[in-house]
Motif scaffolding. Structure first.
Motif, PDB file in Angstrom:
ATOM      1  N   ASN A 289      18.917 -57.282 -49.035  1.00 13.85           N
ATOM      2  CA  ASN A 289      18.407 -57.023 -47.696  1.00 13.85           C
ATOM      3  C   ASN A 289      18.303 -55.515 -47.484  1.00 13.85           C
ATOM      4  OD1 ASN A 289      18.361 -59.794 -46.857  1.00 13.85           O
ATOM      5  ND2 ASN A 289      20.603 -59.693 -46.677  1.00 13.85           N
ATOM      6  N   ILE A 290      17.567 -55.112 -46.472  1.00 12.14           N
ATOM      7  CA  ILE A 290      17.372 -53.691 -46.188  1.00 12.14           C
ATOM      8  C   ILE A 290      18.724 -53.026 -45.917  1.00 12.14           C
ATOM      9  CG2 ILE A 290      16.339 -52.031 -44.597  1.00 12.14           C
ATOM     10  CD1 ILE A 290      14.074 -54.016 -44.148  1.00 12.14           C
ATOM     11  N   GLY A 291      18.960 -51.888 -46.568  1.00  9.54           N
ATOM     12  CA  GLY A 291      20.201 -51.143 -46.395  1.00  9.54           C
ATOM     13  C   GLY A 291      21.303 -51.565 -47.328  1.00  9.54           C
ATOM     14  N   GLU A 292      21.111 -52.636 -48.063  1.00  9.96           N
ATOM     15  CA  GLU A 292      22.158 -53.159 -48.935  1.00  9.96           C
ATOM     16  C   GLU A 292      22.142 -52.430 -50.285  1.00  9.96           C
ATOM     17  OE1 GLU A 292      23.555 -57.519 -50.751  1.00  9.96           O
ATOM     18  OE2 GLU A 292      21.772 -57.341 -49.482  1.00  9.96           O
ATOM     19  N   THR A 293      23.347 -52.271 -50.870  1.00 12.65           N
ATOM     20  CA  THR A 293      23.490 -51.693 -52.204  1.00 12.65           C
ATOM     21  C   THR A 293      23.895 -52.789 -53.170  1.00 12.65           C
ATOM     22  OG1 THR A 293      24.168 -49.561 -51.300  1.00 12.65           O
ATOM     23  CG2 THR A 293      24.683 -49.976 -53.612  1.00 12.65           C
ATOM     24  N   SER A 294      23.301 -52.768 -54.323  1.00 10.46           N
ATOM     25  CA  SER A 294      23.560 -53.827 -55.305  1.00 10.46           C
ATOM     26  C   SER A 294      24.863 -53.605 -56.047  1.00 10.46           C
ATOM     27  CB  SER A 294      22.412 -53.876 -56.309  1.00 10.46           C
ATOM     28  OG  SER A 294      22.472 -52.738 -57.162  1.00 10.46           O
ATOM     29  N   ASP A 295      25.291 -54.639 -56.772  1.00  5.42           N
ATOM     30  CA  ASP A 295      26.314 -54.463 -57.797  1.00  5.42           C
ATOM     31  C   ASP A 295      25.652 -53.724 -58.967  1.00  5.42           C
ATOM     32  OD1 ASP A 295      28.211 -55.872 -56.318  1.00  5.42           O
ATOM     33  OD2 ASP A 295      27.579 -57.807 -57.149  1.00  5.42           O
ATOM     34  N   ILE A 296      26.426 -53.378 -59.968  1.00  3.99           N
ATOM     35  CA  ILE A 296      25.869 -52.708 -61.145  1.00  3.99           C
ATOM     36  C   ILE A 296      25.010 -53.718 -61.920  1.00  3.99           C
ATOM     37  CG2 ILE A 296      26.428 -51.595 -63.345  1.00  3.99           C
ATOM     38  CD1 ILE A 296      28.983 -50.547 -62.009  1.00  3.99           C
ATOM     39  N   VAL A 297      23.798 -53.294 -62.273  1.00  2.00           N
ATOM     40  CA  VAL A 297      22.843 -54.158 -62.979  1.00  2.00           C
ATOM     41  C   VAL A 297      22.524 -53.526 -64.329  1.00  2.00           C
ATOM     42  CG1 VAL A 297      20.575 -55.259 -62.901  1.00  2.00           C
ATOM     43  CG2 VAL A 297      21.847 -54.861 -60.763  1.00  2.00           C
ATOM     44  N   GLU A 298      22.515 -54.356 -65.367  1.00  6.65           N
ATOM     45  CA  GLU A 298      22.196 -53.868 -66.714  1.00  6.65           C
ATOM     46  C   GLU A 298      20.780 -54.276 -67.111  1.00  6.65           C
ATOM     47  OE1 GLU A 298      23.478 -54.778 -71.346  1.00  6.65           O
ATOM     48  OE2 GLU A 298      25.000 -54.974 -69.756  1.00  6.65           O
ATOM     49  N   GLU A 299      20.019 -53.297 -67.602  1.00  7.12           N
ATOM     50  CA  GLU A 299      18.668 -53.609 -68.089  1.00  7.12           C
ATOM     51  C   GLU A 299      18.199 -52.532 -69.056  1.00  7.12           C
ATOM     52  OE1 GLU A 299      14.121 -53.864 -66.319  1.00  7.12           O
ATOM     53  OE2 GLU A 299      15.703 -54.879 -65.183  1.00  7.12           O
ATOM     54  N   SER A 302      20.408 -49.436 -69.943  1.00  6.97           N
ATOM     55  CA  SER A 302      20.937 -48.609 -68.855  1.00  6.97           C
ATOM     56  C   SER A 302      21.651 -49.487 -67.843  1.00  6.97           C
ATOM     57  CB  SER A 302      19.815 -47.835 -68.147  1.00  6.97           C
ATOM     58  OG  SER A 302      19.227 -46.871 -68.992  1.00  6.97           O
ATOM     59  N   LEU A 303      22.530 -48.863 -67.074  1.00 10.77           N
ATOM     60  CA  LEU A 303      23.155 -49.515 -65.930  1.00 10.77           C
ATOM     61  C   LEU A 303      22.573 -48.910 -64.665  1.00 10.77           C
ATOM     62  CD1 LEU A 303      26.913 -49.649 -67.026  1.00 10.77           C
ATOM     63  CD2 LEU A 303      25.123 -51.388 -67.322  1.00 10.77           C
ATOM     64  N   TYR A 304      22.369 -49.756 -63.652  1.00 10.23           N
ATOM     65  CA  TYR A 304      21.684 -49.334 -62.425  1.00 10.23           C
ATOM     66  C   TYR A 304      22.505 -49.659 -61.192  1.00 10.23           C
ATOM     67  CZ  TYR A 304      17.290 -48.999 -65.092  1.00 10.23           C
ATOM     68  OH  TYR A 304      16.315 -48.664 -65.986  1.00 10.23           O
ATOM     69  N   LEU A 305      22.350 -48.795 -60.174  1.00 13.04           N
ATOM     70  CA  LEU A 305      22.694 -49.140 -58.796  1.00 13.04           C
ATOM     71  C   LEU A 305      21.398 -49.085 -57.993  1.00 13.04           C
ATOM     72  CD1 LEU A 305      26.021 -47.270 -57.895  1.00 13.04           C
ATOM     73  CD2 LEU A 305      25.660 -49.741 -58.105  1.00 13.04           C
ATOM     74  N   LEU A 306      21.238 -50.043 -57.084  1.00  9.12           N
ATOM     75  CA  LEU A 306      20.015 -50.156 -56.290  1.00  9.12           C
ATOM     76  C   LEU A 306      20.351 -50.080 -54.814  1.00  9.12           C
ATOM     77  CD1 LEU A 306      18.626 -53.372 -58.093  1.00  9.12           C
ATOM     78  CD2 LEU A 306      18.403 -50.992 -58.865  1.00  9.12           C
ATOM     79  N   ARG A 307      19.496 -49.459 -54.044  1.00  7.89           N
ATOM     80  CA  ARG A 307      19.620 -49.451 -52.574  1.00  7.89           C
ATOM     81  C   ARG A 307      18.277 -49.918 -52.006  1.00  7.89           C
ATOM     82  NH1 ARG A 307      22.251 -46.343 -48.679  1.00  7.89           N
ATOM     83  NH2 ARG A 307      24.151 -46.862 -49.830  1.00  7.89           N
ATOM     84  N   CYS A 308      18.294 -51.030 -51.284  1.00  7.28           N
ATOM     85  CA  CYS A 308      17.066 -51.574 -50.689  1.00  7.28           C
ATOM     86  C   CYS A 308      16.717 -50.769 -49.440  1.00  7.28           C
ATOM     87  CB  CYS A 308      17.253 -53.043 -50.333  1.00  7.28           C
ATOM     88  SG  CYS A 308      15.818 -53.803 -49.547  1.00  7.28           S
ATOM     89  N   THR A 309      15.529 -50.156 -49.430  1.00  2.00           N
ATOM     90  CA  THR A 309      15.109 -49.340 -48.287  1.00  2.00           C
ATOM     91  C   THR A 309      14.091 -50.045 -47.399  1.00  2.00           C
ATOM     92  OG1 THR A 309      13.366 -48.296 -49.615  1.00  2.00           O
ATOM     93  CG2 THR A 309      15.525 -47.216 -49.566  1.00  2.00           C
ATOM     94  N   ASP A 310      13.378 -51.027 -47.941  1.00  2.73           N
ATOM     95  CA  ASP A 310      12.393 -51.771 -47.149  1.00  2.73           C
ATOM     96  C   ASP A 310      12.085 -53.068 -47.880  1.00  2.73           C
ATOM     97  OD1 ASP A 310      10.723 -52.352 -45.068  1.00  2.73           O
ATOM     98  OD2 ASP A 310       9.072 -51.087 -45.733  1.00  2.73           O
ATOM     99  N   LYS A 311      11.724 -54.082 -47.111  1.00  3.54           N
ATOM    100  CA  LYS A 311      11.433 -55.376 -47.723  1.00  3.54           C
ATOM    101  C   LYS A 311      10.400 -56.125 -46.886  1.00  3.54           C
ATOM    102  CE  LYS A 311      13.685 -59.529 -49.591  1.00  3.54           C
ATOM    103  NZ  LYS A 311      14.992 -60.216 -49.808  1.00  3.54           N
TER     104      LYS A 311
END
Length: 364
Positions: A289-299, A302-311
């Motif tokens: 959802n908007i404003g939410e930060t993800s858990d660590i994602v592997e792809e 690399s490992l990623y952190l994501l922050r949803c800014t718009d949906k």
């Protein structure tokens, strides 16, 4: 069996007599020639005086067999065992449905060829002419291959693949002629009206998600996984996640913890199911959802952190006309072309050899 032409709501193209042009006399002559050309084959039916031969009908039978089998399997759990085709399932007989679908299919194909002939795209739509063209095309391909020339498509066509090749090319050519004709090509008002009429089923946004991302690679110089680097990357992004949780900005945190020392922007199209299904980042983003930060994602190392800014959720808005005007034009012409085929089917006189139709049986 005779089928009277049903009334059909005509598009402006049909009202204007799109295909009733100066070619009428030559087309009438061509119909007589087609009947003469097919003397080697039994004629299952005629549509507008144009013959549909038994081999063409039987090819349609083969194309429709699997669909009929699936229909009776899904609806009645029926299996293809001896006697299946002539058995009755609550009054429905597979052989009867197969014959009807095959007849409808072969009539539609012949009408499609008829339209192409009227427009000068195809010269000969007889079955005998089709076989001659197939033989010539395969000979051309063999000669080209022997001369080490580039060949697009198969080295040799069979009847089914060559028919699809002809129908596809014919449809493309007729649509191009329509699009280039200044009297037939729709103006912007017509396209906008089409867009408004069909936007709920054709032009809803597939949805998208906009993200800030930070990433840390765990690959070595040879692009292989380095377990030590992977463990270190995990600890690094856990610290970053804690910083974000305490209120730090994503941009400032990325400067400290991301390999690129900056946040990256990413937009994921939710309508791209095939690509998204293969991407752990896309799958994780789709649940955010908007404003939410993800858990660590592997792809991809690399490992990623994501922050949803718009949906934008799928179907919650429409793609603006201005962004897809070319697609609207294509859809408009595709729809009108299908309408023309249906109108011609509805209005043409169809005569079926009742004796031949009723006596035809499926080979078990």
């Amino acid at each position: 069996m005779k089928q009277a032409g049903r009334k059909h709501v005509k598009s402006k193209w049909a009202v204007a007599g799109l295909f009733v042009l100066s070619v009428c006399a030559s087309v009438a002559f061509a119909k007589d020639k087609l009947l003469a050309d097919e003397h080697d084959y039994k004629v299952m039916a005629t549509v507008g005086g144009i013959p549909v031969t038994m081999p063409e009908f039987e090819k349609s039978v083969q194309r429709n067999k699997s669909g009929v089998l699936s229909y009776f399997h899904d609806k009645y759990s029926a299996e293809q065992i001896p006697g299946f085709w002539t058995s009755s399932f609550e009054g429905e007989v597979p052989q009867d449905l197969l014959k009807k679908r095959a007849l409808d299919d072969s009539l539609r194909i012949k009408v499609t060829e008829w339209i192409a002939m009227e427009q000068g795209v195809i010269n000969d739509i007889s079955y005998q002419g089709f076989l001659k063209q197939l033989e010539q095309e395969n000979a051309r391909r063999m000669k080209a291959a022997a001369n080490h020339q580039v060949i697009y498509g198969p080295l040799q066509y069979n009847e089914d693949t060559y028919l699809q090749y002809i129908l596809t090319n014919a449809a493309t050519a007729v649509k191009q002629k329509i699009q280039l004709d200044e009297h037939l090509k729709p103006d912007e008002l017509a396209l906008k009206a089409f867009y408004e009429k069909h936007k709920h089923d054709l032009y809803q946004t597939p949805g998208d998600i906009k993200l800030f991302t930070m990433a840390v690679s765990f690959l070595d110089a040879n692009h292989q996984v380095d377990p030590v680097k992977k463990e270190r990357a995990g600890k690094q992004l856990k610290e970053a996640a804690a910083m974000l949780e305490s209120g730090a900005s994503f941009a400032d945190t990325a400067k400290t913890y991301s390999d690129r020392k900056t946040e990256d922007e990413l937009v994921i199209n939710l309508g791209n199911d095939r690509n998204n299904s293969r991407s752990p980042v896309a799958r994780a983003a789709a649940k955010m959802n908007i404003g939410e930060t993800s858990d660590i994602v592997e792809e991809n190392g690399s490992l990623y952190l994501l922050r949803c800014t718009d949906k934008t959720d799928p179907g919650s808005a429409f793609v603006p006309f201005e962004e897809i005007a070319d697609q609207v034009l294509k859809d408009y012409i595709d729809r009108e072309y299908e309408n023309m085929i249906q109108i011609k089917l509805d209005e043409a006189q169809v005569n079926v050899d009742e004796s031949l139709y009723q006596s035809w049986k499926v080979e078990e």
